[in-house]
Write a protein that holds these residues in place. Structure first.
Motif, PDB file in Angstrom:
ATOM      1  N   MET A 114       0.853  -1.202   0.000  1.00  0.00           N
ATOM      2  CA  MET A 114       0.000   0.000   0.000  1.00  0.00           C
ATOM      3  C   MET A 114       0.882   1.242   0.000  1.00  0.00           C
ATOM      4  SD  MET A 114      -3.015   1.089   2.699  1.00  0.00           S
ATOM      5  CE  MET A 114      -1.932   1.702   4.006  1.00  0.00           C
ATOM      6  N   GLU A 115       0.620   2.133  -0.936  1.00  0.00           N
ATOM      7  CA  GLU A 115       1.378   3.387  -1.038  1.00  0.00           C
ATOM      8  C   GLU A 115       0.889   4.368   0.035  1.00  0.00           C
ATOM      9  OE1 GLU A 115       3.582   4.511  -3.505  1.00  0.00           O
ATOM     10  OE2 GLU A 115       3.465   2.943  -5.023  1.00  0.00           O
ATOM     11  N   ILE A 116       1.845   5.054   0.671  1.00  0.00           N
ATOM     12  CA  ILE A 116       1.499   6.091   1.645  1.00  0.00           C
ATOM     13  C   ILE A 116       1.933   7.432   1.054  1.00  0.00           C
ATOM     14  CG2 ILE A 116       1.868   6.953   3.985  1.00  0.00           C
ATOM     15  CD1 ILE A 116       2.372   4.008   4.800  1.00  0.00           C
ATOM     16  N   LEU A 117       0.959   8.268   0.747  1.00  0.00           N
ATOM     17  CA  LEU A 117       1.195   9.526   0.034  1.00  0.00           C
ATOM     18  C   LEU A 117       1.044  10.680   1.009  1.00  0.00           C
ATOM     19  CD1 LEU A 117      -1.113   8.489  -2.936  1.00  0.00           C
ATOM     20  CD2 LEU A 117       1.378   8.230  -2.836  1.00  0.00           C
ATOM     21  N   LYS A 118       2.153  11.339   1.320  1.00  0.00           N
ATOM     22  CA  LYS A 118       2.154  12.319   2.413  1.00  0.00           C
ATOM     23  C   LYS A 118       2.054  13.768   1.974  1.00  0.00           C
ATOM     24  CE  LYS A 118       4.502   9.395   5.784  1.00  0.00           C
ATOM     25  NZ  LYS A 118       5.623   9.255   6.720  1.00  0.00           N
ATOM     26  N   THR A 119       2.129  14.012   0.666  1.00  0.00           N
ATOM     27  CA  THR A 119       2.005  15.394   0.198  1.00  0.00           C
ATOM     28  C   THR A 119       1.112  15.434  -1.038  1.00  0.00           C
ATOM     29  OG1 THR A 119       3.864  15.280  -1.348  1.00  0.00           O
ATOM     30  CG2 THR A 119       4.376  15.898   0.932  1.00  0.00           C
ATOM     31  N   LYS A 120       0.604  16.622  -1.333  1.00  0.00           N
ATOM     32  CA  LYS A 120      -0.239  16.810  -2.514  1.00  0.00           C
ATOM     33  C   LYS A 120       0.541  16.470  -3.789  1.00  0.00           C
ATOM     34  CE  LYS A 120      -2.883  20.489  -4.800  1.00  0.00           C
ATOM     35  NZ  LYS A 120      -3.299  21.919  -4.707  1.00  0.00           N
ATOM     36  N   LYS A 121       1.814  16.855  -3.829  1.00  0.00           N
ATOM     37  CA  LYS A 121       2.650  16.587  -5.021  1.00  0.00           C
ATOM     38  C   LYS A 121       2.823  15.083  -5.230  1.00  0.00           C
ATOM     39  CE  LYS A 121       5.678  17.704  -8.310  1.00  0.00           C
ATOM     40  NZ  LYS A 121       5.935  16.408  -8.879  1.00  0.00           N
ATOM     41  N   THR A 122       3.082  14.346  -4.148  1.00  0.00           N
ATOM     42  CA  THR A 122       3.241  12.890  -4.254  1.00  0.00           C
ATOM     43  C   THR A 122       1.951  12.250  -4.752  1.00  0.00           C
ATOM     44  OG1 THR A 122       4.639  13.048  -2.293  1.00  0.00           O
ATOM     45  CG2 THR A 122       4.062  10.852  -3.011  1.00  0.00           C
ATOM     46  N   LEU A 123       0.823  12.735  -4.227  1.00  0.00           N
ATOM     47  CA  LEU A 123      -0.479  12.223  -4.675  1.00  0.00           C
ATOM     48  C   LEU A 123      -0.668  12.501  -6.161  1.00  0.00           C
ATOM     49  CD1 LEU A 123      -3.474  11.193  -4.036  1.00  0.00           C
ATOM     50  CD2 LEU A 123      -4.032  13.623  -3.946  1.00  0.00           C
ATOM     51  N   GLN A 124      -0.400  13.729  -6.581  1.00  0.00           N
ATOM     52  CA  GLN A 124      -0.627  14.107  -7.981  1.00  0.00           C
ATOM     53  C   GLN A 124       0.208  13.246  -8.936  1.00  0.00           C
ATOM     54  OE1 GLN A 124       0.157  18.330  -7.508  1.00  0.00           O
ATOM     55  NE2 GLN A 124      -2.028  18.833  -7.625  1.00  0.00           N
ATOM     56  N   ASP A 125       1.458  13.001  -8.575  1.00  0.00           N
ATOM     57  CA  ASP A 125       2.319  12.146  -9.410  1.00  0.00           C
ATOM     58  C   ASP A 125       1.747  10.738  -9.496  1.00  0.00           C
ATOM     59  OD1 ASP A 125       3.999  14.296  -9.737  1.00  0.00           O
ATOM     60  OD2 ASP A 125       5.496  13.623  -8.272  1.00  0.00           O
ATOM     61  N   PHE A 126       1.262  10.226  -8.347  1.00  0.00           N
ATOM     62  CA  PHE A 126       0.693   8.877  -8.281  1.00  0.00           C
ATOM     63  C   PHE A 126      -0.564   8.791  -9.152  1.00  0.00           C
ATOM     64  CE2 PHE A 126      -2.263   5.870  -6.247  1.00  0.00           C
ATOM     65  CZ  PHE A 126      -1.497   4.708  -6.279  1.00  0.00           C
ATOM     66  N   ILE A 127      -1.455   9.768  -9.008  1.00  0.00           N
ATOM     67  CA  ILE A 127      -2.716   9.775  -9.767  1.00  0.00           C
ATOM     68  C   ILE A 127      -2.432   9.870 -11.267  1.00  0.00           C
ATOM     69  CG2 ILE A 127      -4.848  11.069 -10.238  1.00  0.00           C
ATOM     70  CD1 ILE A 127      -4.905   9.554  -7.570  1.00  0.00           C
ATOM     71  N   GLU A 128      -1.463  10.704 -11.638  1.00  0.00           N
ATOM     72  CA  GLU A 128      -1.130  10.873 -13.055  1.00  0.00           C
ATOM     73  C   GLU A 128      -0.707   9.530 -13.673  1.00  0.00           C
ATOM     74  OE1 GLU A 128       1.969  13.511 -15.710  1.00  0.00           O
ATOM     75  OE2 GLU A 128       1.370  14.295 -13.742  1.00  0.00           O
ATOM     76  N   ARG A 129       0.123   8.781 -12.947  1.00  0.00           N
ATOM     77  CA  ARG A 129       0.579   7.461 -13.447  1.00  0.00           C
ATOM     78  C   ARG A 129      -0.607   6.505 -13.605  1.00  0.00           C
ATOM     79  NH1 ARG A 129       4.419   8.050  -9.379  1.00  0.00           N
ATOM     80  NH2 ARG A 129       3.570   6.287  -8.182  1.00  0.00           N
ATOM     81  N   GLN A 130      -1.506   6.511 -12.622  1.00  0.00           N
ATOM     82  CA  GLN A 130      -2.650   5.589 -12.661  1.00  0.00           C
ATOM     83  C   GLN A 130      -3.612   5.949 -13.798  1.00  0.00           C
ATOM     84  OE1 GLN A 130      -2.284   3.001 -10.708  1.00  0.00           O
ATOM     85  NE2 GLN A 130      -0.533   4.022  -9.747  1.00  0.00           N
ATOM     86  N   LYS A 131      -3.828   7.243 -14.011  1.00  0.00           N
ATOM     87  CA  LYS A 131      -4.720   7.686 -15.084  1.00  0.00           C
ATOM     88  C   LYS A 131      -4.143   7.332 -16.454  1.00  0.00           C
ATOM     89  CE  LYS A 131      -8.114   9.840 -12.826  1.00  0.00           C
ATOM     90  NZ  LYS A 131      -9.539   9.477 -12.972  1.00  0.00           N
ATOM     91  N   GLU A 132      -2.811   7.441 -16.576  1.00  0.00           N
ATOM     92  CA  GLU A 132      -2.161   7.077 -17.846  1.00  0.00           C
ATOM     93  C   GLU A 132      -2.392   5.608 -18.186  1.00  0.00           C
ATOM     94  OE1 GLU A 132       1.911   8.187 -17.333  1.00  0.00           O
ATOM     95  OE2 GLU A 132       1.543  10.319 -17.742  1.00  0.00           O
ATOM     96  N   MET A 133      -2.512   4.773 -17.148  1.00  0.00           N
ATOM     97  CA  MET A 133      -2.764   3.343 -17.350  1.00  0.00           C
ATOM     98  C   MET A 133      -4.252   3.029 -17.479  1.00  0.00           C
ATOM     99  SD  MET A 133       0.045   1.454 -14.898  1.00  0.00           S
ATOM    100  CE  MET A 133      -0.192   2.434 -13.413  1.00  0.00           C
ATOM    101  N   GLY A 134      -5.079   4.073 -17.432  1.00  0.00           N
ATOM    102  CA  GLY A 134      -6.518   3.885 -17.607  1.00  0.00           C
ATOM    103  C   GLY A 134      -7.223   3.273 -16.415  1.00  0.00           C
TER     104      GLY A 134
END
Length: 282
Positions: free
Chosen positions: A1-21
Motif C-alpha cells: 500500500m502506497e502512503i502519500l504524504k504530500t499533494k505533489k506525491t499524490l498528484q504524481d501517483f494519480i497521473e501514473r494511474q490515469k495514464e494506465m486507464g
C-alpha cells in the motif's frame, strides 16, 4: 500500500494511474478507522481498479474546538488497519496546507436548503466545511467513484448535491450503515464510550426498529411521543432530537403522503458522546 504524504506525491501517483486507464474508487475519512470504513473500501474494491483512502481531520467542520481536540487520532493504527484489510492501494495523508493553501476557512455553498435541516440547525457552517474538504479532495484524487456511509445520511445528500452543482465527474455511492452485533451504528466516536455504555446504546437501534413498525399504523406525532418516552426512562442518555423526514428534501414531516420516501433520524448524547443514526421507513 502506497502512503502519500504530500499533494505533489499524490498528484504524481494519480497521473501514473490515469495514464494506465485505471478506474479509481475513493473514500475520504477523518481516521479512527473501524469496520464501517472498511465496508466502504470493500464496495470500492468490487467496482474499481484502484482504491484510495485519505485521512484528514478537517478543522473547518467542527463547531466546537473541544470536539476537534478530543477527536481520536492514531494515524499509525489507521495505516495498519488499511494494510491488513488488503482493500486499499494507497492512502493520502494531506497536511492542512495541502487542503487550505491560503487560509483555513470554508468556502460557501448552496445545497438547495439541505444544509438548513437537522444537523445544519445546530451546527452552522458545518456543511460548508464538509463541502470544502470533499470538493478539494475530489479535485486532487480525481476518483471515478466515491463512497460514503449512510450513517451520515444528511452529509451523503449534501455531497451528492455539491458534486452535481459543481459538475464534478464523480459518481457518489451510499453504503448501508455498518452495525455492531447489538445494532449500534459504528462510529469513530464510539471509541470514547465505555463497554457498558456501548451496550446500553443498542436502545437507539432498537427504537429505530420499533419506529419502522409504528410507522405502518401510527401518526408521526404518536411515534415522536413514544420515542421521547423511551429515552425519558434511560439513564446516562439524553435525546437531542428525533424526527421523520422526506428522504429527498430532508424536511421534517408532520404527516405521511402516498408515494414519498421517508427516513427516521435520531441523535442521542451518551455521557458526552453524540451518537447519530437513521433508518429508512417503508
Amino acid at each position: 500500500m502506497e502512503i502519500l504524504k504530500t499533494k505533489k506525491t499524490l498528484q504524481d501517483f494519480i497521473e501514473r494511474q490515469k495514464e494506465m486507464g485505471k478506474r479509481i474508487g475513493f473514500a475520504p475519512t477523518m481516521g479512527a478507522l473501524h469496520n464501517g470504513h472498511l465496508s466502504l473500501y470493500k464496495a470500492a474494491r468490487e467496482e474499481n481498479d484502484l482504491v484510495i483512502s485519505s485521512i484528514f481531520v478537517n478543522p473547518t467542520q467542527f463547531n466546537n474546538l473541544e470536539d476537534l481536540e478530543k477527536y481520536p487520532r492514531d494515524t499509525q493504527k489507521d495505516i495498519s488497519i488499511l494494510e491488513k484489510s488488503g482493500l486499499v492501494d494507497a492512502v493520502y495523508l494531506p497536511q492542512v496546507e495541502d487542503i487550505y493553501p491560503e487560509k483555513t476557512e470554508s468556502k460557501k455553498y448552496d445545497y438547495d436548503g439541505l444544509e438548513n435541516e437537522m444537523e445544519g440547525k445546530s451546527r452552522p457552517g458545518h456543511f460548508d466545511g464538509v463541502g470544502t474538504v470533499v470538493e478539494e479532495l475530489f479535485r486532487q484524487v480525481q476518483p471515478n467513484n466515491a463512497y460514503f456511509g449512510e450513517k451520515d445520511f444528511q452529509q451523503l445528500a449534501i455531497i451528492k448535491k455539491m458534486t452535481e452543482k459543481k459538475h464534478l465527474p464523480v459518481t457518489i455511492k451510499g453504503i448501508p450503515i455498518y452495525r455492531a452485533e447489538n445494532g449500534l451504528a459504528l462510529s469513530s466516536r464510539n471509541q470514547r464510550l465505555t463497554e457498558e455504555r456501548r451496550n446500553e446504546s443498542k436502545i437507539i437501534f432498537e427504537t429505530l426498529e420499533k419506529t419502522k413498525e409504528w410507522f405502518k399504523n401510527l401518526s408521526v406525532s404518536e411515534i415522536k411521543k413514544k420515542v421521547k418516552d423511551v429515552f425519558e426512562h434511560q439513564n446516562n442518555m439524553e435525546l437531542e432530537y428525533f424526527l421523520i423526514a422526506d428522504e429527498h428534501t430532508l424536511k421534517e414531516i408532520s404527516q405521511k403522503e402516498e408515494g414519498k420516501s421517508y427516513r427516521a433520524f435520531i441523535v442521542v448524547n451518551v455521557d458526552d458522546v453524540r451518537l447519530i443514526d437513521n433508518m429508512h421507513l417503508e
